[in-house]
Design a protein around this motif. Structure first.
Motif, PDB file in Angstrom:
ATOM      1  N   PRO A   1      23.227   3.568 -14.727  1.00 37.71           N
ATOM      2  CA  PRO A   1      24.077   3.721 -13.549  1.00 37.71           C
ATOM      3  C   PRO A   1      23.495   2.991 -12.322  1.00 37.71           C
ATOM      4  O   PRO A   1      22.291   2.825 -12.216  1.00 37.71           O
ATOM      5  N   LYS A   2      24.410   2.591 -11.438  1.00 38.14           N
ATOM      6  CA  LYS A   2      23.975   1.840 -10.252  1.00 38.14           C
ATOM      7  C   LYS A   2      22.952   2.627  -9.432  1.00 38.14           C
ATOM      8  O   LYS A   2      21.950   2.089  -8.973  1.00 38.14           O
ATOM      9  N   GLU A   3      23.229   3.905  -9.256  1.00 35.53           N
ATOM     10  CA  GLU A   3      22.322   4.758  -8.488  1.00 35.53           C
ATOM     11  C   GLU A   3      20.903   4.659  -9.059  1.00 35.53           C
ATOM     12  O   GLU A   3      19.911   4.802  -8.372  1.00 35.53           O
ATOM     13  N   SER A   4      20.836   4.408 -10.350  1.00 33.83           N
ATOM     14  CA  SER A   4      19.540   4.372 -11.017  1.00 33.83           C
ATOM     15  C   SER A   4      18.818   3.047 -10.838  1.00 33.83           C
ATOM     16  O   SER A   4      17.602   3.013 -10.693  1.00 33.83           O
ATOM     17  N   TYR A   5      19.582   1.933 -10.852  1.00 27.89           N
ATOM     18  CA  TYR A   5      18.872   0.648 -10.833  1.00 27.89           C
ATOM     19  C   TYR A   5      18.760   0.011  -9.461  1.00 27.89           C
ATOM     20  O   TYR A   5      17.953  -0.882  -9.255  1.00 27.89           O
ATOM     21  N   GLU A   6      19.571   0.470  -8.502  1.00 37.58           N
ATOM     22  CA  GLU A   6      19.579  -0.187  -7.203  1.00 37.58           C
ATOM     23  C   GLU A   6      18.212  -0.129  -6.521  1.00 37.58           C
ATOM     24  O   GLU A   6      17.632   0.949  -6.388  1.00 37.58           O
ATOM     25  N   ASN A   7      17.739  -1.273  -6.065  1.00 40.04           N
ATOM     26  CA  ASN A   7      16.456  -1.362  -5.329  1.00 40.04           C
ATOM     27  C   ASN A   7      15.285  -0.734  -6.066  1.00 40.04           C
ATOM     28  O   ASN A   7      14.399  -0.141  -5.442  1.00 40.04           O
ATOM     29  N   CYS A   8      15.303  -0.822  -7.362  1.00 35.91           N
ATOM     30  CA  CYS A   8      14.219  -0.227  -8.142  1.00 35.91           C
ATOM     31  C   CYS A   8      13.367  -1.314  -8.764  1.00 35.91           C
ATOM     32  O   CYS A   8      13.881  -2.335  -9.200  1.00 35.91           O
ATOM     33  N   PHE A   9      12.086  -1.064  -8.838  1.00 36.45           N
ATOM     34  CA  PHE A   9      11.170  -2.019  -9.443  1.00 36.45           C
ATOM     35  C   PHE A   9      10.315  -1.288 -10.465  1.00 36.45           C
ATOM     36  O   PHE A   9       9.715  -0.262 -10.154  1.00 36.45           O
TER      37      PHE A   9
ATOM     38  N   SER B   1       6.191   3.791 -18.775  1.00 30.77           N
ATOM     39  CA  SER B   1       7.103   2.996 -17.958  1.00 30.77           C
ATOM     40  C   SER B   1       7.346   3.689 -16.629  1.00 30.77           C
ATOM     41  O   SER B   1       7.752   4.850 -16.589  1.00 30.77           O
ATOM     42  N   VAL B   2       7.065   2.985 -15.550  1.00 27.03           N
ATOM     43  CA  VAL B   2       7.210   3.565 -14.205  1.00 27.03           C
ATOM     44  C   VAL B   2       8.181   2.703 -13.417  1.00 27.03           C
ATOM     45  O   VAL B   2       8.222   1.487 -13.604  1.00 27.03           O
ATOM     46  N   ASN B   3       8.990   3.331 -12.559  1.00 25.83           N
ATOM     47  CA  ASN B   3       9.733   2.537 -11.582  1.00 25.83           C
ATOM     48  C   ASN B   3       9.749   3.248 -10.250  1.00 25.83           C
ATOM     49  O   ASN B   3       9.675   4.482 -10.186  1.00 25.83           O
ATOM     50  N   VAL B   4       9.811   2.448  -9.179  1.00 29.32           N
ATOM     51  CA  VAL B   4       9.757   3.024  -7.835  1.00 29.32           C
ATOM     52  C   VAL B   4      10.860   2.447  -6.965  1.00 29.32           C
ATOM     53  O   VAL B   4      11.296   1.314  -7.157  1.00 29.32           O
ATOM     54  N   ARG B   5      11.287   3.273  -6.031  1.00 30.12           N
ATOM     55  CA  ARG B   5      12.115   2.794  -4.932  1.00 30.12           C
ATOM     56  C   ARG B   5      11.350   3.208  -3.674  1.00 30.12           C
ATOM     57  O   ARG B   5      11.012   4.386  -3.525  1.00 30.12           O
ATOM     58  N   LEU B   6      11.056   2.243  -2.825  1.00 26.45           N
ATOM     59  CA  LEU B   6      10.272   2.548  -1.626  1.00 26.45           C
ATOM     60  C   LEU B   6      11.207   2.771  -0.446  1.00 26.45           C
ATOM     61  O   LEU B   6      12.360   2.338  -0.460  1.00 26.45           O
TER      62      LEU B   6
ATOM     63  N   GLU C   1       1.465  -1.588  -9.909  1.00 28.63           N
ATOM     64  CA  GLU C   1       2.202  -2.833 -10.153  1.00 28.63           C
ATOM     65  C   GLU C   1       3.629  -2.723  -9.599  1.00 28.63           C
ATOM     66  O   GLU C   1       4.157  -3.679  -9.030  1.00 28.63           O
ATOM     67  N   CYS C   2       4.231  -1.537  -9.720  1.00 29.58           N
ATOM     68  CA  CYS C   2       5.589  -1.345  -9.177  1.00 29.58           C
ATOM     69  C   CYS C   2       5.587  -1.529  -7.667  1.00 29.58           C
ATOM     70  O   CYS C   2       6.507  -2.139  -7.108  1.00 29.58           O
ATOM     71  N   VAL C   3       4.575  -0.979  -7.007  1.00 26.97           N
ATOM     72  CA  VAL C   3       4.489  -1.106  -5.545  1.00 26.97           C
ATOM     73  C   VAL C   3       4.403  -2.587  -5.179  1.00 26.97           C
ATOM     74  O   VAL C   3       5.077  -3.075  -4.272  1.00 26.97           O
ATOM     75  N   ARG C   4       3.597  -3.303  -5.924  1.00 23.38           N
ATOM     76  CA  ARG C   4       3.445  -4.740  -5.655  1.00 23.38           C
ATOM     77  C   ARG C   4       4.795  -5.456  -5.832  1.00 23.38           C
ATOM     78  O   ARG C   4       5.211  -6.240  -4.979  1.00 23.38           O
ATOM     79  N   LEU C   5       5.491  -5.144  -6.947  1.00 23.18           N
ATOM     80  CA  LEU C   5       6.776  -5.789  -7.210  1.00 23.18           C
ATOM     81  C   LEU C   5       7.795  -5.463  -6.122  1.00 23.18           C
ATOM     82  O   LEU C   5       8.646  -6.278  -5.784  1.00 23.18           O
TER      83      LEU C   5
ATOM     84  N   GLY D   1       7.192  -5.119  -3.109  1.00 21.94           N
ATOM     85  CA  GLY D   1       6.794  -5.714  -1.824  1.00 21.94           C
ATOM     86  C   GLY D   1       6.019  -4.758  -0.938  1.00 21.94           C
ATOM     87  O   GLY D   1       5.858  -4.989   0.253  1.00 21.94           O
ATOM     88  N   GLY D   2       5.524  -3.680  -1.495  1.00 19.53           N
ATOM     89  CA  GLY D   2       4.746  -2.715  -0.719  1.00 19.53           C
ATOM     90  C   GLY D   2       3.269  -2.955  -0.867  1.00 19.53           C
ATOM     91  O   GLY D   2       2.818  -3.911  -1.500  1.00 19.53           O
ATOM     92  N   GLU D   3       2.507  -2.046  -0.267  1.00 18.08           N
ATOM     93  CA  GLU D   3       1.060  -2.202  -0.303  1.00 18.08           C
ATOM     94  C   GLU D   3       0.430  -0.818  -0.412  1.00 18.08           C
ATOM     95  O   GLU D   3       0.879   0.126   0.234  1.00 18.08           O
ATOM     96  N   VAL D   4      -0.603  -0.713  -1.241  1.00 17.29           N
ATOM     97  CA  VAL D   4      -1.275   0.572  -1.399  1.00 17.29           C
ATOM     98  C   VAL D   4      -2.404   0.656  -0.375  1.00 17.29           C
ATOM     99  O   VAL D   4      -3.248  -0.237  -0.298  1.00 17.29           O
ATOM    100  N   HIS D   5      -2.377   1.739   0.434  1.00 19.58           N
ATOM    101  CA  HIS D   5      -3.461   1.925   1.402  1.00 19.58           C
ATOM    102  C   HIS D   5      -4.535   2.784   0.762  1.00 19.58           C
ATOM    103  O   HIS D   5      -4.282   3.938   0.413  1.00 19.58           O
ATOM    104  N   GLU D   6      -5.698   2.197   0.565  1.00 17.80           N
ATOM    105  CA  GLU D   6      -6.758   2.907  -0.173  1.00 17.80           C
ATOM    106  C   GLU D   6      -7.430   3.942   0.742  1.00 17.80           C
ATOM    107  O   GLU D   6      -7.460   3.815   1.927  1.00 17.80           O
TER     108      GLU D   6
END
Ligand code: FES
Ligand code: FES
Lengths: 295, 183
Positions: A172-180, A200-205, A284-288, A290-295
Motif C-alpha cells: 500500500p502507498k501508506e507503506s512505501y511512501e518516503n520509506c527507505f 529487513s529494516v525500513n525507516v521514514r524520517l 544504512e536506512c538512515v543513510r539512504l 539522507g539522515g545522520e546518526v548522532h553518536e
C-alpha cells in the motif's frame, strides 16, 4: 523425467481454482525451484499437480488504481530486481530477492512461490513483512486480501483455502511512501545458500530528518515464521536518531524474536547476529534516507 | 495414470520446432533425448550446478528444473546455436579455449551460455558483479580463475576495449574480493 502423477495445466486463474477444487489432492506448481526438486528427492514423488506457470497474466509489476504497488505472484526474482517501479519505491525488495540462490534460480523462482511455501528463510519474506504487504488471493468465489501478519499460520502453512491461489502481492502507498529500506542476509556462502538469519529494516524520517517517524523491522529465521519486532519498533518510533537509541533498539529485538538451534546455526549465534543486523540495517536506512546518526 | 503427451511449439537455436513431449519431461530431457542437443549436460538435476543451463527469452535457466511443456512459445538457445554455419566457434567459445578455461568440459556448455548472455549485455561489469553473474555454475576442474578471465576479456573486447582485455591479470587489473562476513 519427473515422477509426476497427473499434471493439470491451468489456462486461466479461474481454471486453476476450478482444477484445485476438482482435484483436492493436487498441489500447486509455479516456478518449481522447490517443488520439482522435492519431486526429485522423492518427497512429492507421484503426486498430482496443478501447473500455473504458464499464466502470464500473473507476471509483472504495476501501480494499481488505489496506488498500491502490485506485484503479480509469478513475477520472477530477476524481473523484480530489474523492475523500475521496484527500484524507485521499494528497492530493498529487489536487493533481497537478488540474494536468493544463483542467477538461474532467480530467473525461475517466483515471489508467489517464495511466500506460499510458508518458509521462514525465504529472502523476500522479511522485507514483505517489514513493508506490511497484502496478499491478494483468488478463489472461485472471488478475491480476498490477507495482510501479511495474518498470512503465516505456522511453519510451512499459509492462509490459502481450498481452490485458492495467490495472485498478487500489494504494497500500500501508506507503506512505501518516503520509506527507505535495507536487507541483510547472513549466510555461510555468497551464492546458492539459505539465510542463517535475514533482517529487513525500513525507516521514514521526520521532515527535518532529526527523528525516526516510523521504523519497521522484519526477520526471517528468527522464529518458525517471518516476524516483526514490535517492542523494538515501538521504542524507536518518534525518537531522535542517535547511536544510543539505535543500540537500545537493536538490543530490544531480542524480546520479540525466538530463533532456534538448527544444523545451520545455533540459537545463541542467531540471537547475536540478529542484534548486529538490526544495528547495521537501521544505520544504512538512515543513510539512504539522507539522515545522520548522532553518536 | 495413462500417459499424458503434449505438442510443444518453440524456437530453438533460431529454428521453429514442434515436438511431442511426455508432460513429465524436463526441458533438459526434451533437448537431449528428443532433439539430440547433447551440449545440455545433466550434473545434479536439482538446479545446483548449472551444467544444464540454456538461454530462454534472453535469460539463463536451469533446464533440469524447467518442464518441457513450459517451452511453449519460447525462444531457446543451447551451445549448438553459438557456432557458425561451418562449425566456426564464437569468440566466447574461443576465449574459453585460449584461457585454458576448459578441462573435463562438463560445466563448459552451461558456463559459456551464461557468459554469452553477459558479454552480449553491452555492460562493463565489475569483477564482483561478474563473479555474482557466474555464481550459478559449479566447476570441479578449473578453479574458476581461467573461466573468469575468459569472460572478462571477451566482455572488454565486446566493448571495444582491446588493450584493457590484454592487460587482464598480467597487470593486476583483476581485483580480488575481500572476504566479507556480511553481504
Ligand atoms: S543439472 Fe541442472 S543445475 Fe545441475
Ligand atoms: S571443466 Fe571440468 S567441471 Fe568445469
Amino acid at each position: 523425467m519427473y515422477d509426476i502423477g497427473t499434471l493439470y495445466q491451468a489456462e486461466t486463474v479461474e481454471h486453476a481454482c476450478r482444477l484445485l477444487l476438482e482435484h483436492p489432492e493436487a498441489q500447486v506448481l509455479a516456478g518449481g525451484s522447490d517443488v520439482l526438486v522435492q519431486i526429485r528427492e522423492g518427497r512429492r514423488a507421484g503426486k498430482d499437480f496443478v501447473d500455473i506457470y504458464m499464466l502470464d497474466e500473473l507476471r509483472g509489476v504495476s501501480i494499481d488504481d488505489e496506488e498500491n504497488i502490485r506485484i503479480g505472484s509469478l513475477t520472477s526474482f530477476s524481473h523484480i530486481t530489474k523492475d523500475p517501479i521496484i527500484q524507485k519505491y521499494i528497492n530493498v525488495l529487489g536487493e533481497a530477492v537478488d540474494m536468493v540462490g544463483g542467477p538461474q534460480i532467480r530467473a525461475i523462482g517466483t515471489i508467489g512461490g517464495n511466500t506460499c511455501n510458508g518458509v521462514t528463510s525465504a529472502d523476500s519474506a522479511s522485507t514483505l513483512m517489514a513493508w506490511d504487504a497484502v496478499m491478494e488471493v483468488t478463489g472461485t468465489e472471488g478475491v480476498r486480501r490477507v495482510p501479511i501478519k495474518d498470512w503465516y499460520i505456522k511453519a510451512k502453512q499459509v492462509d490459502l483455502r481450498a481452490g485458492e491461489i495467490q495472485t498478487a502481492i500489494l504494497i500500500p502507498k501508506e507503506s512505501y511512501e518516503n520509506c527507505f529500506g535495507h536487507y541483510i542476509k547472513y549466510s555461510m556462502r555468497n551464492a546458492l545458500d539459505i539465510a542463517t538469519t535475514g533482517c529487513s529494516v525500513n525507516v521514514r524520517l521526520s521532515d527535518d530528518k532529526s527523528t525516526f517517524e516510523r521504523v519497521r523491522i522484519g526477520y526471517g529465521v528468527a522464529s518458525p515464521v517471518p516476524v516483526r519486532a514490535p517492542s523494538a519498533e515501538e521504542f524507536i518510533n518518534g525518537k531522535e536518531i542517535t547511536g544510543e537509541n539505535i543500540k537500545l533498539f537493536s538490543e530490544m529485538v531480542l524480546e520479540d524474536i525466538n530463533p532456534r538451534d538448527s544444523w545451520r546455526a545455533g540459537r545463541a549465534l542467531r540471537r547475536h547476529i540478529s542484534v548486529v543486523m538490526a544495528d547495521r540495517a537501521i544505520r544504512e536506512c538512515v543513510r539512504l534516507a539522507g539522515g545522520e546518526v548522532h553518536e | 495414470m495413462s500417459k499424458q503427451y503434449k505438442v510443444v511449439h518453440c524456437t530453438i537455436n533460431g529454428k521453429e520446432i514442434e515436438q511431442v513431449v511426455d508432460v513429465r519431461s524436463s526441458l533438459a530431457d526434451m533437448l537431449r533425448n528428443d532433439l539430440r542437443l547433447t551440449s545440455v549436460k545433466k550434473g545434479c538435476e536439482v538446479g545446483e550446478c548449472g551444467a544444464c543451463t540454456v538461454i530462454i527469452n534472453g535469460e539463463g535457466f536451469n533446464s533440469c528444473i524447467y518442464l518441457a511443456v513450459w517451452a511453449e512459445g519460447k525462444e531457446i538457445w543451447t551451445l549448438e546455436g553459438l557456432t557458425g554455419p561451418g562449425g566456426e566457434l564464437s569468440d566466447i567459445q574461443q576465449a574459453f579455449i585460449d584461457e585454458g578455461a576448459i578441462q573435463c568440459g562438463f560445466c563448459s556448455p552451461g558456463f559459456i551460455l551464461t557468459s554469452w548472455e553477459i558479454v552480449n549485455a553491452g555492460v562493463e561489469y565489475t569483477d564482483d558483479q561478474l563473479r555474482k553473474l557466474l555464481s550459478g555454475h559449479l566447476c570441479r576442474c578449473t578453479g574458476y580463475e581461467n573461466i573468469f578471465r575468459a569472460v572478462k576479456k571477451t566482455m572488454l573486447r565486446h566493448l571495444g576495449k582491446f588493450e584493457e582485455a590484454e592487460l587482464v591479470d598480467s597487470q593486476g587489473i583483476t581485483e580480488y574480493p575481500e572476504p566479507m562476513p556480511f553481504k
